[in-house]
Scaffold this active site. Sequence first.
Site, PDB file in Angstrom:
ATOM      1  N   ARG A   1       0.829  -1.212   0.000  1.00  0.00           N
ATOM      2  CA  ARG A   1       0.000   0.000   0.000  1.00  0.00           C
ATOM      3  C   ARG A   1       0.864   1.263   0.000  1.00  0.00           C
ATOM      4  NH1 ARG A   1      -5.268   1.431   1.344  1.00  0.00           N
ATOM      5  NH2 ARG A   1      -5.547   3.294   2.617  1.00  0.00           N
TER       6      ARG A   1
ATOM      7  N   ASN B   1      -4.456   9.071   3.778  1.00  0.00           N
ATOM      8  CA  ASN B   1      -3.297   8.464   4.438  1.00  0.00           C
ATOM      9  C   ASN B   1      -3.390   8.425   5.962  1.00  0.00           C
ATOM     10  OD1 ASN B   1      -1.965   7.929   2.031  1.00  0.00           O
ATOM     11  ND2 ASN B   1      -0.877   9.884   2.020  1.00  0.00           N
TER      12      ASN B   1
END
Length: 321
Positions: free
Chosen positions: A60, A92
């Site tokens: 990721r 994020n």
Amino acid sequence: MASHLQSLFVLIMVTLLIPTNANLSPHFYDKVCPQALPVIKSVLQRAIIRERRIGASLLRLHFHDCFVNGCDGSVLLDDTRNFTGEKTALPNINSIRGFSVVDEIKAAVDKACKRPVVSCADILAIAARDSVAILGGPHFWYQVLLGRRDARSASRAAANANLPPPTFSFSQLISNFKSHGLDVRDLVALSGGHTIGFARCTTFRNRLYNETNNINLNYASSLRKTCPRRGGDNNLQSLDATPARVDTTYYTALLQKKGLLHSDQELFKGQGRESDKLVQLYSRSPLAFARDFKASMIKMGNMKPLTGRQGEIRRNCRRVN
């Protein structure tokens, strides 16, 4: 022998079909530090033994790095008093993780090379490849093109604008990937990264309580125990039924309307679209999934890298030199 020749043929075809950046090479560290890649793999293997989830986290990180101004290590930069990086961007914050393992890899590889010659951006690319190969087996191994350098800046605004949220519709996903030079096949193959890892309740709550058309209702009901209407935002649910193994379970779940995220299920609606056909193909053919996933990972890794004298090789992945 036959399988080895088949794998070699696939690798050659992938190499021929993918537009490469002339400055990137799979042999970039062969002379300056030949032990770099084995050291990275060794540290990563130990990290995955400690916590199998870390493989998904590092995959990721590479994705979230590349989708914001290219694969330049910018996602790793910490905020300072004078600088706001990408870690606190909405896609994020409370989501990306694995930074301490990146630090561990960086320290080990710099020690082995006796100086900082391996960029943090390359560490992310190598760690993503090794994670997938460790959790998925030899069919998921591919040569990473190397030679990226690290950005001296980052952009929270660009992270907010460029990273596709889990609420995106199919047309929004297509548009987002197209803006990065990626097509429908890349979208469906790279989404297969959700074959490993977990998602937070807050990313799929709306799907459980407000969607009815493209979701298995028994599946939704079972997940409401993990993700209530209120509270439990950080409760985790595996993205598919085998969160520590790279396989085709993710695609099989989509056929059953059991995609965890709204954006996952958007790939399959049973309408005969190209994405529908790819989901069906990958669900029944692990080799087809592995082939296209590797090709798309290499293609994504080529997105606007800094090379030559651009950027720098960071001594600490969290801050500029």
